[in-house]
Design a protein around this motif. Structure first.
Motif, PDB file in Angstrom:
ATOM      1  N   ILE A  47       0.839  -1.204   0.000  1.00 26.29           N
ATOM      2  CA  ILE A  47       0.000   0.000   0.000  1.00 26.29           C
ATOM      3  C   ILE A  47       0.873   1.253   0.000  1.00 26.29           C
ATOM      4  CG2 ILE A  47      -1.642   1.330   1.381  1.00 26.29           C
ATOM      5  CD1 ILE A  47      -2.862  -1.327   2.273  1.00 26.29           C
ATOM      6  N   SER A  48       1.948   1.242   0.779  1.00 24.60           N
ATOM      7  CA  SER A  48       2.848   2.392   0.818  1.00 24.60           C
ATOM      8  C   SER A  48       3.498   2.653  -0.543  1.00 24.60           C
ATOM      9  CB  SER A  48       3.935   2.191   1.887  1.00 24.60           C
ATOM     10  OG  SER A  48       3.374   2.173   3.179  1.00 24.60           O
ATOM     11  N   VAL A  49       3.873   1.570  -1.246  1.00 25.57           N
ATOM     12  CA  VAL A  49       4.459   1.727  -2.588  1.00 25.57           C
ATOM     13  C   VAL A  49       3.441   2.324  -3.549  1.00 25.57           C
ATOM     14  CG1 VAL A  49       5.360   0.463  -4.576  1.00 25.57           C
ATOM     15  CG2 VAL A  49       6.186  -0.081  -2.289  1.00 25.57           C
ATOM     16  N   LEU A  50       2.195   1.871  -3.466  1.00 22.51           N
ATOM     17  CA  LEU A  50       1.148   2.437  -4.314  1.00 22.51           C
ATOM     18  C   LEU A  50       0.949   3.919  -4.021  1.00 22.51           C
ATOM     19  CD1 LEU A  50      -1.533  -0.418  -4.331  1.00 22.51           C
ATOM     20  CD2 LEU A  50      -0.062   0.304  -6.215  1.00 22.51           C
ATOM     21  N   ARG A  51       1.042   4.291  -2.750  1.00 23.97           N
ATOM     22  CA  ARG A  51       0.935   5.711  -2.390  1.00 23.97           C
ATOM     23  C   ARG A  51       2.066   6.511  -3.023  1.00 23.97           C
ATOM     24  NH1 ARG A  51       1.455   6.755   3.335  1.00 23.97           N
ATOM     25  NH2 ARG A  51       0.596   8.805   2.877  1.00 23.97           N
ATOM     26  N   LEU A  52       3.278   5.960  -3.006  1.00 22.93           N
ATOM     27  CA  LEU A  52       4.421   6.649  -3.615  1.00 22.93           C
ATOM     28  C   LEU A  52       4.233   6.795  -5.125  1.00 22.93           C
ATOM     29  CD1 LEU A  52       7.359   4.967  -1.668  1.00 22.93           C
ATOM     30  CD2 LEU A  52       6.733   7.380  -1.586  1.00 22.93           C
ATOM     31  N   LEU A  53       3.697   5.755  -5.778  1.00 24.05           N
ATOM     32  CA  LEU A  53       3.467   5.825  -7.215  1.00 24.05           C
ATOM     33  C   LEU A  53       2.400   6.851  -7.573  1.00 24.05           C
ATOM     34  CD1 LEU A  53       3.545   2.012  -8.139  1.00 24.05           C
ATOM     35  CD2 LEU A  53       5.323   3.729  -8.537  1.00 24.05           C
ATOM     36  N   GLY A  54       1.556   7.175  -6.616  1.00 24.54           N
ATOM     37  CA  GLY A  54       0.519   8.175  -6.867  1.00 24.54           C
ATOM     38  C   GLY A  54       1.029   9.601  -6.875  1.00 24.54           C
ATOM     39  N   VAL A  55       2.239   9.844  -6.364  1.00 27.56           N
ATOM     40  CA  VAL A  55       2.774  11.208  -6.289  1.00 27.56           C
ATOM     41  C   VAL A  55       2.963  11.828  -7.674  1.00 27.56           C
ATOM     42  CG1 VAL A  55       4.724  12.635  -5.565  1.00 27.56           C
ATOM     43  CG2 VAL A  55       3.829  10.873  -4.030  1.00 27.56           C
ATOM     44  N   PRO A  56       3.678  11.164  -8.611  1.00 31.86           N
ATOM     45  CA  PRO A  56       3.817  11.780  -9.937  1.00 31.86           C
ATOM     46  C   PRO A  56       2.485  11.936 -10.667  1.00 31.86           C
ATOM     47  CG  PRO A  56       4.719   9.546  -9.925  1.00 31.86           C
ATOM     48  CD  PRO A  56       4.461   9.917  -8.504  1.00 31.86           C
ATOM     49  N   LEU A  57       1.572  10.985 -10.487  1.00 27.61           N
ATOM     50  CA  LEU A  57       0.246  11.100 -11.093  1.00 27.61           C
ATOM     51  C   LEU A  57      -0.470  12.329 -10.555  1.00 27.61           C
ATOM     52  CD1 LEU A  57      -2.206  10.080 -12.712  1.00 27.61           C
ATOM     53  CD2 LEU A  57      -2.783   8.633 -10.731  1.00 27.61           C
ATOM     54  N   PHE A  58      -0.385  12.524  -9.250  1.00 25.85           N
ATOM     55  CA  PHE A  58      -1.023  13.673  -8.613  1.00 25.85           C
ATOM     56  C   PHE A  58      -0.461  14.994  -9.147  1.00 25.85           C
ATOM     57  CE2 PHE A  58      -0.803  16.714  -5.028  1.00 25.85           C
ATOM     58  CZ  PHE A  58      -2.165  16.964  -4.878  1.00 25.85           C
ATOM     59  N   LEU A  59       0.863  15.077  -9.256  1.00 26.53           N
ATOM     60  CA  LEU A  59       1.490  16.293  -9.774  1.00 26.53           C
ATOM     61  C   LEU A  59       1.086  16.551 -11.222  1.00 26.53           C
ATOM     62  CD1 LEU A  59       5.130  16.298  -8.348  1.00 26.53           C
ATOM     63  CD2 LEU A  59       3.384  18.047  -8.023  1.00 26.53           C
ATOM     64  N   TRP A  60       1.054  15.500 -12.023  1.00 27.61           N
ATOM     65  CA  TRP A  60       0.669  15.662 -13.424  1.00 27.61           C
ATOM     66  C   TRP A  60      -0.758  16.175 -13.541  1.00 27.61           C
ATOM     67  CZ3 TRP A  60      -3.050  13.192 -16.501  1.00 27.61           C
ATOM     68  CH2 TRP A  60      -2.953  13.450 -17.873  1.00 27.61           C
ATOM     69  N   LEU A  61      -1.668  15.619 -12.754  1.00 29.09           N
ATOM     70  CA  LEU A  61      -3.066  16.054 -12.791  1.00 29.09           C
ATOM     71  C   LEU A  61      -3.201  17.523 -12.406  1.00 29.09           C
ATOM     72  CD1 LEU A  61      -4.794  12.948 -11.147  1.00 29.09           C
ATOM     73  CD2 LEU A  61      -5.063  13.713 -13.520  1.00 29.09           C
ATOM     74  N   LEU A  62      -2.385  17.970 -11.444  1.00 29.81           N
ATOM     75  CA  LEU A  62      -2.475  19.357 -10.989  1.00 29.81           C
ATOM     76  C   LEU A  62      -1.884  20.353 -11.976  1.00 29.81           C
ATOM     77  CD1 LEU A  62      -1.688  19.429  -7.157  1.00 29.81           C
ATOM     78  CD2 LEU A  62      -3.848  19.951  -8.283  1.00 29.81           C
ATOM     79  N   LEU A  63      -0.770  19.982 -12.593  1.00 26.01           N
ATOM     80  CA  LEU A  63       0.007  20.965 -13.355  1.00 26.01           C
ATOM     81  C   LEU A  63      -0.211  20.914 -14.867  1.00 26.01           C
ATOM     82  CD1 LEU A  63       3.408  20.732 -11.442  1.00 26.01           C
ATOM     83  CD2 LEU A  63       1.595  22.444 -11.182  1.00 26.01           C
ATOM     84  N   VAL A  64      -0.572  19.756 -15.402  1.00 29.79           N
ATOM     85  CA  VAL A  64      -0.705  19.659 -16.864  1.00 29.79           C
ATOM     86  C   VAL A  64      -2.155  19.892 -17.306  1.00 29.79           C
ATOM     87  CG1 VAL A  64      -0.261  18.251 -18.906  1.00 29.79           C
ATOM     88  CG2 VAL A  64       1.323  18.174 -16.967  1.00 29.79           C
ATOM     89  N   PRO A  65      -3.064  18.929 -17.034  1.00 29.60           N
ATOM     90  CA  PRO A  65      -4.447  19.204 -17.441  1.00 29.60           C
ATOM     91  C   PRO A  65      -5.217  20.057 -16.429  1.00 29.60           C
ATOM     92  CG  PRO A  65      -4.332  17.009 -16.531  1.00 29.60           C
ATOM     93  CD  PRO A  65      -2.933  17.559 -16.487  1.00 29.60           C
ATOM     94  N   GLU A  66      -4.596  20.276 -15.236  1.00 23.26           N
ATOM     95  CA  GLU A  66      -5.263  20.977 -14.130  1.00 23.26           C
ATOM     96  C   GLU A  66      -6.622  20.333 -13.840  1.00 23.26           C
ATOM     97  OE1 GLU A  66      -5.324  25.203 -14.410  1.00 23.26           O
ATOM     98  OE2 GLU A  66      -3.142  25.372 -14.614  1.00 23.26           O
ATOM     99  N   ALA A  67      -6.610  19.007 -13.790  1.00 24.58           N
ATOM    100  CA  ALA A  67      -7.808  18.241 -13.461  1.00 24.58           C
ATOM    101  C   ALA A  67      -7.922  18.149 -11.948  1.00 24.58           C
ATOM    102  CB  ALA A  67      -7.734  16.862 -14.105  1.00 24.58           C
ATOM    103  N   ASP A  68      -8.380  19.230 -11.330  1.00 26.79           N
ATOM    104  CA  ASP A  68      -8.389  19.322  -9.874  1.00 26.79           C
ATOM    105  C   ASP A  68      -9.258  18.249  -9.225  1.00 26.79           C
ATOM    106  OD1 ASP A  68      -6.758  21.468 -10.228  1.00 26.79           O
ATOM    107  OD2 ASP A  68      -8.239  22.986  -9.691  1.00 26.79           O
ATOM    108  N   GLY A  69     -10.357  17.911  -9.854  1.00 28.57           N
ATOM    109  CA  GLY A  69     -11.239  16.897  -9.281  1.00 28.57           C
ATOM    110  C   GLY A  69     -10.549  15.559  -9.134  1.00 28.57           C
ATOM    111  N   TRP A  70      -9.869  15.110 -10.196  1.00 31.05           N
ATOM    112  CA  TRP A  70      -9.151  13.845 -10.129  1.00 31.05           C
ATOM    113  C   TRP A  70      -7.959  13.925  -9.182  1.00 31.05           C
ATOM    114  CZ3 TRP A  70     -11.408   9.634 -11.367  1.00 31.05           C
ATOM    115  CH2 TRP A  70     -12.355   9.596 -12.383  1.00 31.05           C
ATOM    116  N   ALA A  71      -7.301  15.097  -9.139  1.00 24.35           N
ATOM    117  CA  ALA A  71      -6.185  15.275  -8.205  1.00 24.35           C
ATOM    118  C   ALA A  71      -6.661  15.145  -6.766  1.00 24.35           C
ATOM    119  CB  ALA A  71      -5.527  16.631  -8.425  1.00 24.35           C
TER     120      ALA A  71
END
Length: 227
Positions: A47-71
Motif C-alpha cells: 500500500i505504501s508503494v502504491l501511495r508513492l506511485l501516486g505522487v507523480p500522477l497527482f502532480l501531473w493532474l495538478l500541473l498539466v491538465p489541471e484536473a483538480d477533481g481527479w487530483a
C-alpha cells in the motif's frame, strides 16, 4: 557509547531505548526501527508503494491538465491508505523496517509535491510553503546528526501524524475552493482552517523532533565524558 544497531542505553533514563528521550517532558517512546522485522513483501508495504506511485500522477493532474477533481481523488485516496497501512500492519502483525521508512516518506512527498503545485498555481501563499518545506530541511539535518551518533530515525510523533492528516485534507479543500462557485465559497474557510492548524502542528512536531535529538546528543556527550 553508541551502537551501530541503534540507540545506546546511555541516551535514555534507566538505560532502555523504549524510555522517553531526555529533555522532552511526556515525549512518546522512541522505537528503534532496527528492531523491527526485515520484511519486504507485506500488505502494508504494498500500500505504501502504491501511495508513492501516486505522487507523480497527482502532480501531473495538478500541473498539466489541471484536473483538480481527479487530483483531489488521488490525494484523498492517499489519506485513506495512510490510515489503512498502519492499521493493517498492526492487525496482521506485519510491521517492518521498510514500512517504517516508506510510510513517512510517502507523507512528506505528498505534502511537498502538493505545496510545489499549489505554489506554482498561486493557490497557497509563500509563507506556508516556506514553513513546511523549511521544516523538512531542518528534519533532514536532524537525521544526519542521528546517523552521526549511530541512531536510526526517531519514531514519528503523534502530532506529526495528526498534522499530516490535517494537511492531506486541507489541500484538497484549497483546490476545491479555487473557484467562483457557491461550493468554493462555503469550503474556503474550512480549507484554510485545516491548512493553518495543520501547518502549526507540523512545525510543532518538527520542534519536538529537534528537542528529542538535542536530548540524545546531550546524553551521548555526557556518556562519553564519563568513559
Amino acid at each position: 557509547m553508541t551502537s551501530s544497531n541503534g540507540p545506546s542505553a546511555a541516551a535514555f533514563p534507566g538505560g532502555h531505548p523504549g524510555d522517553p528521550v531526555p529533555g522532552v517532558h511526556g515525549s512518546p517512546p522512541v522505537t528503534d526501527r532496527e528492531t523491527l522485522p526485515d520484511r519486504i513483501w507485506t500488505w502494508p508495504n504494498a500500500i505504501s508503494v502504491l501511495r508513492l506511485l501516486g505522487v507523480p500522477l497527482f502532480l501531473w493532474l495538478l500541473l498539466v491538465p489541471e484536473a483538480d477533481g481527479w487530483a483531489v481523488v488521488v490525494l484523498m485516496i492517499s489519506g485513506v491508505t495512510d490510515w489503512l497501512d498502519g492499521k493493517l500492519a498492526r492487525w496482521l502483525d506485519q510491521s517492518s523496517r521498510l514500512g517504517a521508512l516508506l510510510d513517512p516518506a510517502a507523507d512528506r512527498l505528498y505534502i511537498v509535491s502538493t505545496l510545489i503545485a499549489l505554489s506554482l498555481r498561486e493557490i497557497v501563499p509563500v509563507w506556508v510553503v516556506a514553513l513546511l518545506v523549511g521544516r523538512e530541511f531542518v528534519l533532514g539535518g536532524m537525521l544526519l546528526i542521528l546517523r552521526h551518533y549511530g541512531y536510526p530515525p526517531l519514531q514519528v510523533h503523534y502530532l506529526g501524524k495528526a498534522a499530516t492528516l490535517l494537511l492531506l485534507y486541507a489541500f484538497p479543500g484549497l483546490l476545491l475552493a479555487d473557484g467562483d462557485s457557491w461550493f468554493a465559497t462555503v469550503i474556503e474557510p474550512f480549507a484554510w482552517a485545516f491548512t493553518i492548524w495543520g501547518t502549526v502542528l507540523y512545525v510543532l512536531a518538527g520542534l519536538f523532533y529537534v528537542i528529542q535529538v538535542a536530548g540524545i546528543v546531550r546524553a551521548e556527550r555526557a556518556a562519553r565524558t564519563t568513559t
